[in-house]
Enzyme design. Structure first.
Site, mmCIF file in Angstrom:
data_model
loop_
_atom_site.group_PDB
_atom_site.id
_atom_site.type_symbol
_atom_site.label_atom_id
_atom_site.label_comp_id
_atom_site.label_asym_id
_atom_site.label_seq_id
_atom_site.Cartn_x
_atom_site.Cartn_y
_atom_site.Cartn_z
ATOM 1 C CG ASP A 169 3.369 -9.067 3.594
ATOM 2 O OD1 ASP A 169 3.066 -8.103 2.866
ATOM 3 O OD2 ASP A 169 4.320 -9.824 3.356
ATOM 4 C CG HIS A 170 2.602 -2.910 3.521
ATOM 5 N ND1 HIS A 170 3.926 -3.225 3.684
ATOM 6 C CD2 HIS A 170 2.552 -2.187 2.379
ATOM 7 C CE1 HIS A 170 4.632 -2.718 2.702
ATOM 8 N NE2 HIS A 170 3.828 -2.073 1.886
ATOM 9 C CG HIS A 232 6.255 -7.105 0.805
ATOM 10 N ND1 HIS A 232 5.511 -7.207 1.955
ATOM 11 C CD2 HIS A 232 7.069 -6.027 0.991
ATOM 12 C CE1 HIS A 232 5.857 -6.230 2.795
ATOM 13 N NE2 HIS A 232 6.802 -5.514 2.235
#
Ligand code: NDP
Ligand code: BG6
Length: 471
Positions: A169-170, A232
């Protein structure tokens, strides 16, 4: 983040001709190479079904780096980097050729492929004898509901152990997101008030001014809840609310985050708002409505805006509402967390113009203009008692004279070191889907909002009598 180059290993990107590889992965690897943080030995192997060869793949990579590298482009550095790049065409024998081409006993394999291709790719890697020594990197979305997330995890585990899997999950690679734990557990002044006794509510907003950027087919299947909130926003929320871990080992931190998801109540559809943008104007430019975008059905009911109230049933947080909000085509790009503290118990300044003391709030600016602001009341200079909300401000740019690094650099580096801290664990992913499942089963009715606004008015009703801090 260890500043040592990782041990020798090959780097494999499956889906190397795609958007993610071109915009993020290849530039991130180039930038890691530039600061000596790639393994000293090992090939970088790209694979896809497109008819490329090593020469044309190097050309594609060169253009990607020129266009998207945050540190610019240096011809000499490029030549060194390019000499490590090779391409394997994914025809019938592609995976067998990959097994022969991997020179090192360790490697990481990044699946930059559409979600539908993941199961077949995972099985092909296993069949080609590439199970041992592989770290497997998987991109979101990790399923689209509880059942598909479980199915995906089952498929992955048929070939790979959980310890080999890195779910990206960036947001977790953003410096400002990682700083949440340092801010909370490094500063006792804040941690002492980080609870239901001192905090009235916490707000998280992920606002984007862009639309769906030509990703109509993808977005129609996803929507704002799946694309941003379940991933996010929940990750940021878990870092804001978790208990201090026993130590900084990856599993200790991931255990505490998983506990938050276990304590979160499944979303109540009546406490959510779903919106979709109609035509409007962003930054002075007229933009079309969502249903007029390419690849979107003219009667689509996919939400481009989602807001929800969330409750966490722990001793620390019971009774504190969390308000989450995200949307495309909002007035500007900003991801912020606002912690709104309780009002002072009484107003001492009777007989003055101060009738109500506005509460303190702390804002964590995740992006852009990364920093932290504490707002508090001060007396305006002069004979009269008049209050004004003033700000103490920390800015990354001013304090460190640098902008935070690109999150994919950080995450790729951690994969190469085998550090799972910033990656999502199977149980947390499944639990996060369980929290949103009631809204997937029984979605709130869809509201519209003009592009360039802060979303439907119903989102103001959701938070009332409070108000959204970011506007
Ligand atoms: P693209 O469609 O641009 O690229 C997909 C890549 O996969 C292409 O190289 C394609 O090349 C290859 N591919 C497709 N099918 C197969 C297959 N069956 N076997 C092997 N390779 C295949 O997608 P993105 O790059 O945008 O996305 C990739 C993944 O990353 C998705 O899961 C997406 O959700 C995720 N992601 C992407 C982000 C982004 O910014 N783009 C951000 C966050 C997540 P070819 O057709 O030549 O085989
Ligand atoms: C991706 C979503 O995961 O995150 C996109 O699929 C979104 O829709 C993007 O635009 C936002 O990332 P960032 O880092 O720009 O906030």
């Amino acid at each position: 983040m260890s500043l040592k180059p990782p041990a020798a290993q090959d780097i494999v990107i499956i889906g190397a001709s795609g958007d993610l590889s071109r915009r993020k992965l290849l530039p991130a690897l180039y930038n890691l190479a530039a600061v000596g943080l790639l393994p000293k030995r090992g090939a970088i192997i790209g694979l896809a079904r497109s008819n490329l060869n090593t020469e044309s793949f190097r050309e594609l990579a060169r253009e990607s780096v020129r266009q998207f590298s945050r540190s610019g482009f240096d011809e000499k550095r490029w030549d060194e980097f390019a000499s490590r790049l090779t391409y394997i065409l994914l025809d019938g024998g592609g995976y067998a050729r990959l097994a022969t081409a991997t020179r090192e006993s360790h490697r990481f394999v990044y699946l930059a492929v559409p979600p539908s291709a993941v199961p077949a790719v995972v099985r092909s890697l296993n069949d080609a004898g590439l199970k041992s020594g592989t770290r497997l990197v998987i991109e979101k979305p990790f399923g689209r509901d509880v059942a598909s997330a479980r199915e995906l995890n089952r498929t992955l585990h048929e070939s790979f152990a959980e310890s080999q899997i890195f779910r990206i999950d960036h947001y977790l690679g953003k410096e400002t997101v990682e700083n949440i734990l340092v801010f909370r557990f490094g500063n006792s002044v804040f941690e002492r008030v980080w609870n239901r006794d001192a905090i009235d509510n916490i707000q998280i907003t992920v606002a984007e001014s862009i639309g769906i950027e030509g990703r109509g087919a993808f977005y129609e299947e996803a929507g704002a809840l799946r694309d941003i909130v379940q991933s996010h926003v929940f990750q940021v929320l878990s870092l804001l609310t978790m208990e201090p871990p026993a130590d900084t080992a990856a599993e200790s931190i991931r255990d505490e985050k998983a506990k938050v998801f276990r304590a979160m109540r499944p979303l109540d559809p009546d406490r959510t708002v779903r919106g979709q943008y109609a035509g409007g104007s962003v930054d002075g430019d007229a933009v079309p409505g969502y249903r007029e975008e390419k690849g979107v059905a003219p009667d689509s009911t996919t939400e481009t805006f989602f807001a929800a109230q969330v409750e966490i049933d722990t001793w620390r947080w019971a009774g504190t509402p969390f308000f989450l909000r995200t949307g495309k085509r909002l007035p500007r790009r900003a991801t912020e967390v606002t912690i709104v503290f309780r009002e002072a118990p009484l107003c001492l300044f009777e007989g003055t113009s101060v009738e109500r003391l506005r509460p303190n709030h702390l804002t964590l600016r995740i992006q852009p203009d990364e920093g932290i602001t504490l707002a508090f009341l001060a007396k305006q200079p002069g004979p009269e008692v008049k209050e004004q909300l003033v700000r103490m401000d920390f800015s990354y740019g001013d304090s460190f004279m640098t902008r935070p690094e690109e999150s994919y650099e950080r995450l790729l580096h951690d994969v190469m070191h085998g550090d799972h801290t910033l990656f999502m664990r199977e149980d947390a992913v499944e639990r996060a889907w369980m929290i949103v499942q009631p809204v997937l089963d029984n979605p709130a009715s869809l509201c519209t909002y003009p592009a360039g606004s802060w979303g439907p008015g119903e989102a103001e009703d959701l938070i009332a009598p409070r108000t959204w801090h970011l506007r």
